[in-house]
Design a protein around this motif. Structure first.
Motif, PDB file in Angstrom:
ATOM      1  N   ASP A  16      41.902  35.378  35.994  1.00 15.48           N
ATOM      2  CA  ASP A  16      43.183  36.074  36.140  1.00 15.48           C
ATOM      3  C   ASP A  16      43.005  37.527  36.568  1.00 15.48           C
ATOM      4  O   ASP A  16      43.986  38.237  36.770  1.00 15.48           O
ATOM      5  N   ALA A  17      41.777  37.988  36.688  1.00 14.88           N
ATOM      6  CA  ALA A  17      41.505  39.382  37.047  1.00 14.88           C
ATOM      7  C   ALA A  17      41.352  39.521  38.561  1.00 14.88           C
ATOM      8  O   ALA A  17      40.995  38.580  39.254  1.00 14.88           O
ATOM      9  N   LEU A  18      41.602  40.716  39.038  1.00 13.04           N
ATOM     10  CA  LEU A  18      41.364  41.040  40.434  1.00 13.04           C
ATOM     11  C   LEU A  18      39.979  41.679  40.518  1.00 13.04           C
ATOM     12  O   LEU A  18      39.775  42.818  40.116  1.00 13.04           O
ATOM     13  N   ALA A  19      39.016  40.920  41.019  1.00 12.09           N
ATOM     14  CA  ALA A  19      37.634  41.391  41.084  1.00 12.09           C
ATOM     15  C   ALA A  19      37.455  42.441  42.163  1.00 12.09           C
ATOM     16  O   ALA A  19      36.718  43.410  41.991  1.00 12.09           O
ATOM     17  N   MET A  20      38.118  42.257  43.304  1.00 12.78           N
ATOM     18  CA  MET A  20      37.966  43.197  44.423  1.00 12.78           C
ATOM     19  C   MET A  20      39.209  43.147  45.283  1.00 12.78           C
ATOM     20  O   MET A  20      39.760  42.079  45.538  1.00 12.78           O
ATOM     21  N   GLY A  21      39.623  44.317  45.708  1.00 11.82           N
ATOM     22  CA  GLY A  21      40.744  44.473  46.618  1.00 11.82           C
ATOM     23  C   GLY A  21      40.562  45.788  47.343  1.00 11.82           C
ATOM     24  O   GLY A  21      39.562  46.496  47.140  1.00 11.82           O
ATOM     25  N   PRO A  22      41.512  46.172  48.177  1.00 12.82           N
ATOM     26  CA  PRO A  22      41.341  47.389  48.958  1.00 12.82           C
ATOM     27  C   PRO A  22      41.175  48.650  48.107  1.00 12.82           C
ATOM     28  O   PRO A  22      40.368  49.521  48.434  1.00 12.82           O
TER      29      PRO A  22
END
Length: 123
Positions: A16-22
């Motif tokens: 449910d986590a955002l590991a990588m994004g901009p």
């Protein structure tokens, strides 16, 4: 990458986590440039707490961690992006460039041609 009414954003999930994004990629680049999480946060206009939360989330999603903190005094304190962190950052930026190439394709042209500038009012 925002172009006209459509834009693409590459995000990598870990459960449910955002590991990588901009934003996290920008934070890694700022840590490289600034040598600390607090300096990176300042450079990006975010609080130390926010920057630390983002680093902690990335580190919990990747093995080995992407950022290591350096304890001690003088020049040896701060944070650095690990070799894995640099490789992940490079791979992520490559994915962004690959996704941007889709903006030249027929699928993008069809979506753009049929997309309203604003949602229609409720019937």
């Amino acid at each position: 990458m925002k172009i006209g009414p459509l834009w693409l954003k590459v995000q990598i999930a870990c459960g449910d986590a955002l590991a990588m994004g901009p934003g996290k990629a920008d934070l890694l680049e700022a840590i490289i440039a600034e040598g600390s999480i607090s300096g990176a946060g300042r450079a990006l206009g975010m609080s130390y707490r926010r920057a630390w939360v983002l680093v902690d989330e990335m580190n919990r999603c990747f093995d080995p961690p992407l950022v290591e903190t350096l304890k001690g005094g003088g020049r040896e304190r701060g944070a650095k992006v690990t070799a894995t962190g640099a490789a992940v950052l490079q791979a992520y930026r490559t994915m962004e460039r690959d996704a941007a190439a889709a903006l030249d394709g027929a699928a993008y042209a069809l979506l753009r041609a049929n997309l309203r500038s604003e949602p229609a009012g409720q019937g």
